[in-house]
Motif scaffolding. Structure first.
Motif, PDB file in Angstrom:
ATOM      1  N   THR A  75      45.483  39.696  41.031  1.00 22.33           N
ATOM      2  CA  THR A  75      44.114  39.912  41.587  1.00 22.33           C
ATOM      3  C   THR A  75      43.114  40.060  40.836  1.00 22.33           C
ATOM      4  O   THR A  75      43.996  40.393  39.098  1.00 22.33           O
ATOM      5  N   LYS A  76      42.117  39.394  40.543  1.00 22.38           N
ATOM      6  CA  LYS A  76      41.391  38.401  39.029  1.00 22.38           C
ATOM      7  C   LYS A  76      40.360  40.296  38.771  1.00 22.38           C
ATOM      8  O   LYS A  76      39.609  40.544  39.800  1.00 22.38           O
ATOM      9  N   TYR A  77      40.189  40.047  38.033  1.00 21.76           N
ATOM     10  CA  TYR A  77      39.047  40.685  37.184  1.00 21.76           C
ATOM     11  C   TYR A  77      37.821  39.551  36.949  1.00 21.76           C
ATOM     12  O   TYR A  77      38.108  38.156  36.174  1.00 21.76           O
ATOM     13  N   GLY A  78      36.668  39.358  37.384  1.00 25.90           N
ATOM     14  CA  GLY A  78      35.560  38.430  37.215  1.00 25.90           C
ATOM     15  C   GLY A  78      34.216  39.263  36.365  1.00 25.90           C
ATOM     16  O   GLY A  78      33.551  38.751  35.282  1.00 25.90           O
ATOM     17  N   CYS A  79      33.685  40.292  37.001  1.00 27.93           N
ATOM     18  CA  CYS A  79      32.151  40.406  36.516  1.00 27.93           C
ATOM     19  C   CYS A  79      32.766  42.188  36.828  1.00 27.93           C
ATOM     20  O   CYS A  79      32.280  42.370  35.707  1.00 27.93           O
ATOM     21  N   GLY A  80      33.478  43.170  37.237  1.00 29.03           N
ATOM     22  CA  GLY A  80      33.484  44.111  37.988  1.00 29.03           C
ATOM     23  C   GLY A  80      32.458  45.279  38.092  1.00 29.03           C
ATOM     24  O   GLY A  80      32.492  46.305  38.574  1.00 29.03           O
ATOM     25  N   VAL A  81      31.360  44.462  38.817  1.00 28.69           N
ATOM     26  CA  VAL A  81      30.767  44.587  39.222  1.00 28.69           C
ATOM     27  C   VAL A  81      30.167  44.420  40.555  1.00 28.69           C
ATOM     28  O   VAL A  81      29.062  44.512  41.410  1.00 28.69           O
ATOM     29  N   ALA A  82      31.169  44.141  41.329  1.00 24.15           N
ATOM     30  CA  ALA A  82      31.063  43.025  42.722  1.00 24.15           C
ATOM     31  C   ALA A  82      30.251  42.580  43.010  1.00 24.15           C
ATOM     32  O   ALA A  82      29.712  41.710  44.413  1.00 24.15           O
TER      33      ALA A  82
END
Ligand code: FES
Ligand code: FES
Lengths: 214, 154
Positions: B34-41
């Motif tokens: 599972t990746k982190y892209g923006c952190g704000v949905a």
């Protein structure tokens, strides 16, 4: 027109003086059944003090809140919610869906949590976050004060709510969420307490709709 | 201690209940798919299933998942052969690949709720999953392929 005033009330009053009260009751009942009001509403409303001036003034305040982005953004004229203080279409174009809770992988609660997510541009939250459902859209966007006032008390358009239900609705968790905006978003133009006072005053003084010129 | 069921396993994690589920998965449970892209949905890179819904784990606090079922890309199918994964391979969808665990998890929810989606249904369902490499047309094609695989396997 006063939505609670029976159509034939004036005639009854002028022609039958003695039995005025009985006929007034009948008249009001008839008027109300035409407007989808129940006996319960009648009992409630019979104790109300109608005052079109006070009522319309109160609705002006109510209207300024309902048309504020914190309220109107989730009462759009289309099927995509609005976003931000400029009420632009919600990024990613989430859809209303049948139940108002979104569709497929784009359901409101997938991003909107039980509480606001901290940070600018992060999603506001509430356990009940949703739009009105597809069969009862309760559109605010684009409505004049006259249109919105009439719509709010029309049971066929307000989710079958009686006047009593409408008064109680001021305390709805999602209504109150408007006063807990996410970071960077503005508050409605008055406190929830002031809004509730205006809302209840409007309903209890006859729920008059301001004329379009007002 | 927070109790979770992740990819069919009951487990407990010793974390602050306010921690985003994404970081619990990646940093505490060693599930980095599972990746982190923006952190704000806003991007969809972090989509996982919570009780079958395609939630964004970057804004979903782990307390919301307490005693609930979480499925990540690692647990979508035992042998990485979920119809969506098969279709992704067949169509060779990814470019850099960064967005695709989120894309696949969102597509899986779409197909569960609508086994035969139109292009329009696909666009509605996938509009929240951003791909920097612009693989959108292959994503759409692969979802149709996955729907066919589903049909032929039932
Ligand atoms: S990282 Fe969660 S939506 Fe972008
Ligand atoms: S394949 Fe590179 S971001 Fe989607």
């Amino acid at each position: 027109m006063n939505p609670f005033k029976p159509k034939n009330q004036g005639k009854i009053l002028s022609t039958v003086g003695g039995v005025f009260l009985i006929l007034l009751v009948v008249g009001i009942s008839v008027g109300m059944s035409e407007k989808n009001f129940s006996t319960e509403d009648y009992i409630e409303l019979s104790s109300l003090k109608k005052d079109s001036v006070v009522s319309k003034e109160a609705f002006k305040k109510v209207y300024s809140v309902l048309m504020h982005p914190r309220c109107m953004n989730c009462h759009p004229s289309g099927d995509i919610p609005l976003q931000g203080d400029d009420s632009h279409l919600h990024g990613m174009s989430p859809q209303r869906g049948e139940d108002g809770k979104g569709v497929y992988a784009m359901k409101c609660a997938n991003c909107h949590q039980n509480e606001n997510t901290p940070g600018i541009h992060a999603p506001p939250g509430n356990p009940e976050w949703h739009l009105p459902p597809a069969d009862m859209k309760m559109i605010f966007q684009g409505r004049t004060a006259n249109e919105l006032a009439k719509q709010l008390i029309d049971k066929s358009k307000n989710g079958n709510k009686s006047i009593k239900d409408l008064i109680a609705h001021a305390e709805d968790t999602l209504v109150k969420a408007g006063w807990h905006p996410a970071e960077g978003l503005s508050l409605p133009p008055m406190s929830h307490k002031e809004f509730k006072e205006a809302w209840v005053t409007w309903l209890k003084t006859g729920a008059y709709a301001p004329d379009n010129s007002e | 201690m927070i109790s979770l069921n992740v990819n069919e396993k009951d487990l407990q994690v010793d974390v602050d209940p306010e921690t985003p589920l994404l970081w619990v998965l990646r940093d505490h449970l060693d599930l980095p798919g599972t990746k982190y892209g923006c952190g704000v949905a806003q991007c969809g890179a972090c989509v996982v299933h919570l009780e079958g819904e395609a939630v964004r784990s970057c804004v979903t606090k782990v307390k919301r998942a307490e005693n609930k079922k979480v499925v990540t890309i690692e647990g979508l199918a035992e042998n990485n052969d979920h119809p969506v994964q098969q279709a992704w391979t067949e169509v060779d969808v990814p470019q850099c690949g960064y967005c695709h665990s989120g894309q696949i998890m969102s597509a899986a929810v779409l197909l569960k709720e609508n086994p035969n989606p139109t292009d329009e249904d696909i666009d509605l369902a996938m509009a929240g999953n951003i791909c920097r490499c612009g693989t959108y047309s292959r994503i759409r094609k692969a979802i149709h392929v996955a729907a066919e695989i589903n049909k032929s396997s039932t």
